[in-house]
Enzyme design. Structure first.
Site, PDB file in Angstrom:
ATOM      1  N   GLU A  67       0.893  -1.176   0.000  1.00 28.17           N
ATOM      2  CA  GLU A  67       0.000   0.000   0.000  1.00 28.17           C
ATOM      3  C   GLU A  67       0.915   1.205   0.000  1.00 28.17           C
ATOM      4  OE1 GLU A  67      -3.320  -0.838   0.395  1.00 28.17           O
ATOM      5  OE2 GLU A  67      -2.567  -2.888   0.525  1.00 28.17           O
ATOM      6  N   CYS A 122      -2.108   9.320   2.764  1.00 28.13           N
ATOM      7  CA  CYS A 122      -1.861   8.780   1.423  1.00 28.13           C
ATOM      8  C   CYS A 122      -2.996   9.085   0.455  1.00 28.13           C
ATOM      9  CB  CYS A 122      -1.645   7.281   1.501  1.00 28.13           C
ATOM     10  SG  CYS A 122      -3.072   6.396   2.156  1.00 28.13           S
TER      11      CYS A 122
HETATM   12  P1  NAD Z   1       8.399   4.789   4.575  1.00 21.94           P
HETATM   13  O1  NAD Z   1       8.427   4.042   3.305  1.00 21.94           O
HETATM   14  O2  NAD Z   1       9.509   5.715   4.863  1.00 21.94           O
HETATM   15  O3  NAD Z   1       8.337   3.764   5.798  1.00 21.94           O
HETATM   16  C1  NAD Z   1       7.300   2.805   5.913  1.00 21.94           C
HETATM   17  C2  NAD Z   1       7.845   1.596   6.654  1.00 21.94           C
HETATM   18  O4  NAD Z   1       8.745   0.915   5.788  1.00 21.94           O
HETATM   19  C3  NAD Z   1       8.623   1.946   7.912  1.00 21.94           C
HETATM   20  O5  NAD Z   1       8.311   1.042   8.944  1.00 21.94           O
HETATM   21  C4  NAD Z   1      10.057   1.796   7.450  1.00 21.94           C
HETATM   22  O6  NAD Z   1      10.944   1.526   8.509  1.00 21.94           O
HETATM   23  C5  NAD Z   1       9.930   0.628   6.501  1.00 21.94           C
HETATM   24  N1  NAD Z   1      11.029   0.483   5.551  1.00 21.94           N
HETATM   25  C6  NAD Z   1      11.748   1.459   4.955  1.00 21.94           C
HETATM   26  N2  NAD Z   1      12.695   0.920   4.175  1.00 21.94           N
HETATM   27  C7  NAD Z   1      12.557  -0.433   4.252  1.00 21.94           C
HETATM   28  C8  NAD Z   1      13.243  -1.523   3.671  1.00 21.94           C
HETATM   29  N3  NAD Z   1      14.282  -1.374   2.864  1.00 21.94           N
HETATM   30  N4  NAD Z   1      12.813  -2.774   3.960  1.00 21.94           N
HETATM   31  C9  NAD Z   1      11.764  -2.978   4.783  1.00 21.94           C
HETATM   32  N5  NAD Z   1      11.109  -1.969   5.394  1.00 21.94           N
HETATM   33  C10 NAD Z   1      11.481  -0.711   5.121  1.00 21.94           C
HETATM   34  O7  NAD Z   1       6.992   5.537   4.628  1.00 21.94           O
HETATM   35  P2  NAD Z   1       6.460   6.536   5.752  1.00 21.94           P
HETATM   36  O8  NAD Z   1       7.224   7.813   5.608  1.00 21.94           O
HETATM   37  O9  NAD Z   1       6.393   5.877   7.075  1.00 21.94           O
HETATM   38  O10 NAD Z   1       4.946   6.746   5.293  1.00 21.94           O
HETATM   39  C11 NAD Z   1       4.588   7.654   4.327  1.00 21.94           C
HETATM   40  C12 NAD Z   1       4.341   6.977   2.995  1.00 21.94           C
HETATM   41  O11 NAD Z   1       3.411   5.915   3.175  1.00 21.94           O
HETATM   42  C13 NAD Z   1       3.702   7.907   1.986  1.00 21.94           C
HETATM   43  O12 NAD Z   1       4.241   7.686   0.714  1.00 21.94           O
HETATM   44  C14 NAD Z   1       2.232   7.506   2.027  1.00 21.94           C
HETATM   45  O13 NAD Z   1       1.520   7.830   0.872  1.00 21.94           O
HETATM   46  C15 NAD Z   1       2.339   6.046   2.248  1.00 21.94           C
HETATM   47  N6  NAD Z   1       1.106   5.510   2.833  1.00 21.94           N
HETATM   48  C16 NAD Z   1       0.310   4.741   2.045  1.00 21.94           C
HETATM   49  C17 NAD Z   1      -0.890   4.254   2.553  1.00 21.94           C
HETATM   50  C18 NAD Z   1      -1.791   3.397   1.713  1.00 21.94           C
HETATM   51  O14 NAD Z   1      -2.723   2.822   2.267  1.00 21.94           O
HETATM   52  N7  NAD Z   1      -1.572   3.281   0.417  1.00 21.94           N
HETATM   53  C19 NAD Z   1      -1.267   4.547   3.867  1.00 21.94           C
HETATM   54  C20 NAD Z   1      -0.417   5.326   4.647  1.00 21.94           C
HETATM   55  C21 NAD Z   1       0.780   5.803   4.112  1.00 21.94           C
END
Ligand code: NAD
Length: 479
Positions: A248, A282
């Site tokens: 997502e 998001c």
């Molecule tokens: P992010 O990608 O920075 O982090 C999300 C999670 O992924 C964190 O727990 C992070 O530690 C983990 N992560 C990062 N790199 C990783 C890797 N290499 N391997 C495994 N895990 C890893 O995102 P964020 O800043 O926490 O959230 C914001 C983003 O999330 C925005 O782009 C937003 O649109 C999206 N979002 C999407 C939805 C949806 O339902 N589509 C909902 C909420 C947020």
């Protein structure tokens, strides 16, 4: 200051890494907690615990498993005020919205528990005599849920509830920006009589803990909610074991406002969708396309509405619409994108700067931009902040083409009083969700799923639950 440990195999344990990550209250900039930075060993310990626990867990009846989901809902409700306060404090979510997130999360557990007696297979007609073809839905094994910071508590439930009701065990990795409410929930889970290893919480960085969880051969599914970049890294990490992913990811939701729309309704819905949680959502409305014959009326109304957005401390009694952004990095990024939009020709109608009336915090003004074009960064890239660019359109086909001209495909909306028009537009939009004459906000019984770079798979409802099930077919020949 609270120091959190890892929660593995039913108990809190010290991380094998001594490094910690500091958690900051964005409104006060004070350090309020620490979490372990986490290690590969922590990730592997949680995977092993979940793997061992799964065979006994899946042997329980679905209704027994569901009873634990109801217990989780109950403890959330019993602690709803303190959980909302923690959520508001760790990420500057206005307290009213934080309370909604906690309450909806309790509902989410109950809703998924309700599926226990409804997980169904099929019996298919065979081409052979005396044969039945049974299609079963089996748990996929161990589910890893990697959470973002923006709706951390609700998204945690989106991963735990459907995975464990269907007979999987699960590991949650909270975001290092907002892990506290999740770890407070872990304390509540510890007091339930949930079998050990069924739900584990491992804190740490994405590059170490998230990557170790994704690379392992143990999980049956990695479910990420986060950025496109994290999704791409997870696809690479899971490639070796061909592990299923459910992603997502980000969005760049268009709102199409036709001249025959109820303009007050459209303006309210678009502004609400844009400024909720300071624009860090998001599925927020992120770009508006307005029919040129209604442009002046729309701009007059939306300028007034954006100017009236109430920005306060997250705990203010003044019922604020939004508060500080989650971090300095986040506000810096929004500032940079608005400055770049100005260089590309955008005109600031409302806002356009940081807010300096507060001593501390990372506040940005609700911002309305005009003179925007389709090729500009502010129209093409996700802006995780309260910034709304507006573009005019002539024909409906032009509006649809501009809305679809995006790497993202998460949510979208259309405003018109003409039924045929809204049906045509919603049919043509390449987005997982389209909202007609309302704000962007999904329902727990729907299906939240992105097209294009917004993701693979999806969450919520029956179809979200099926992500955690493996389809098995049994050919039963009898004599
Ligand atoms: P992010 O990608 O920075 O982090 C999300 C999670 O992924 C964190 O727990 C992070 O530690 C983990 N992560 C990062 N790199 C990783 C890797 N290499 N391997 C495994 N895990 C890893 O995102 P964020 O800043 O926490 O959230 C914001 C983003 O999330 C925005 O782009 C937003 O649109 C999206 N979002 C999407 C939805 C949806 O339902 N589509 C909902 C909420 C947020």
């Amino acid at each position: 200051m609270i120091e959190y440990d890892q929660f593995i195999n039913g108990r809190f344990v010290r991380s094998t890494s001594t490094d910690v990550i500091k958690i900051i209250n964005p409104c006060t900039e004070e350090v309020i907690a620490t979490i372990p930075k986490g290690s590969v060993k922590d990730a592997n310990d949680a995977l092993e615990a979940a793997n061992i626990a799964q065979s006994k867990w899946k042997a329980l009846t679905a209704i027994e498993r569901a009873s634990y989901l109801h217990k989780m809902a109950d403890v959330i409700r019993e602690n709803r005020i303190s959980l909302a306060q923690t959520l508001a404090k760790e990420q500057a979510k206005v307290i009213g919205l934080a309370q909604v997130e906690i309450d909806v999360t309790a509902e989410y557990f109950d809703y998924n528990a309700g599926w226990a007696r409804r997980i169904e297979g099929e019996i298919i007609q065979s081409d052979r005599p005396k044969e039945h073809i049974y299609l079963h839905k089996a748990p996929i094994g161990v589910a890893v849920g990697i959470c973002p910071w923006n709706f951390p508590f609700f998204v945690m439930a989106r991963k735990i509830a459907p995975s464990i009701v269907t007979g999987n065990t699960c590991i949650i990795k909270p975001s290092s920006e907002a892990p506290m409410t999740i770890m407070e929930f872990a304390k509540l889970v510890e007091k339930l009589d949930l079998p050990e290893g069924v739900v584990n919480f491992v804190c740490g960085s994405g590059s170490i803990v998230g990557n170790a969880l994704s690379k392992s051969p143990i999980p049956g599914i990695i479910s990420l909610t986060g950025s496109v970049q994290a999704g791409q890294r997870i696809i690479s990490a899971t490639a070796e074991n061909i592990t299923k992913v459910s992603l997502e990811l980000g969005g760049k939701a268009p709102a199409i406002v036709c001249a025959d729309a109820n303009m007050d309704l459209a303006v309210n819905a678009v502004v609400t969708s844009r400024v909720i949680f300071s624009g860090q959502v998001c599925n927020c409305a992120e770009r508006v396309y307005v029919e040129d014959s209604a442009y002046d009326e729309f701009m007059e109304k939306i300028t007034k509405k954006m100017s009236e957005v109430n920005v306060q401390d997250a705990f203010s009694d003044d019922n604020p619409d939004m508060s500080s952004m989650v971090s300095k990095d986040q506000v810096d990024k929004v500032e940079e994108m608005v400055e770049f939009a100005k260089k590309e020709g955008a005109e600031v109608v409302v806002g356009g700067k940081r807010i300096d009336q507060f001593d501390k915090g990372f506040y940005y003004q609700p911002t309305l931009l005009t003179n925007c074009r389709q090729d500009m960064q502010i129209i093409q890239e996700e802006v995780f902040g309260p910034v709304l660019p507006v573009v005019k359109f002539g024909s409906l086909d032009e509006a649809i083409a501009m809305a679809n001209d995006s790497q993202y495909g998460l949510t979208s909306s259309v405003f018109s009083e003409n039924f045929n028009k809204v049906m045509h537009v919603s049919n043509e939009l390449q987005f997982g969700e389209t909202y007609i004459n309302r704000e962007h906000f999904e329902a727990i019984q729907g299906f939240h799923a992105g097209w294009k770079k917004s993701g693979i798979g999806g969450a919520d409802g029956k179809h979200g639950m099926e992500e955690y099930l493996q389809t098995k077919v049994i050919y039963a020949q009898y004599s």
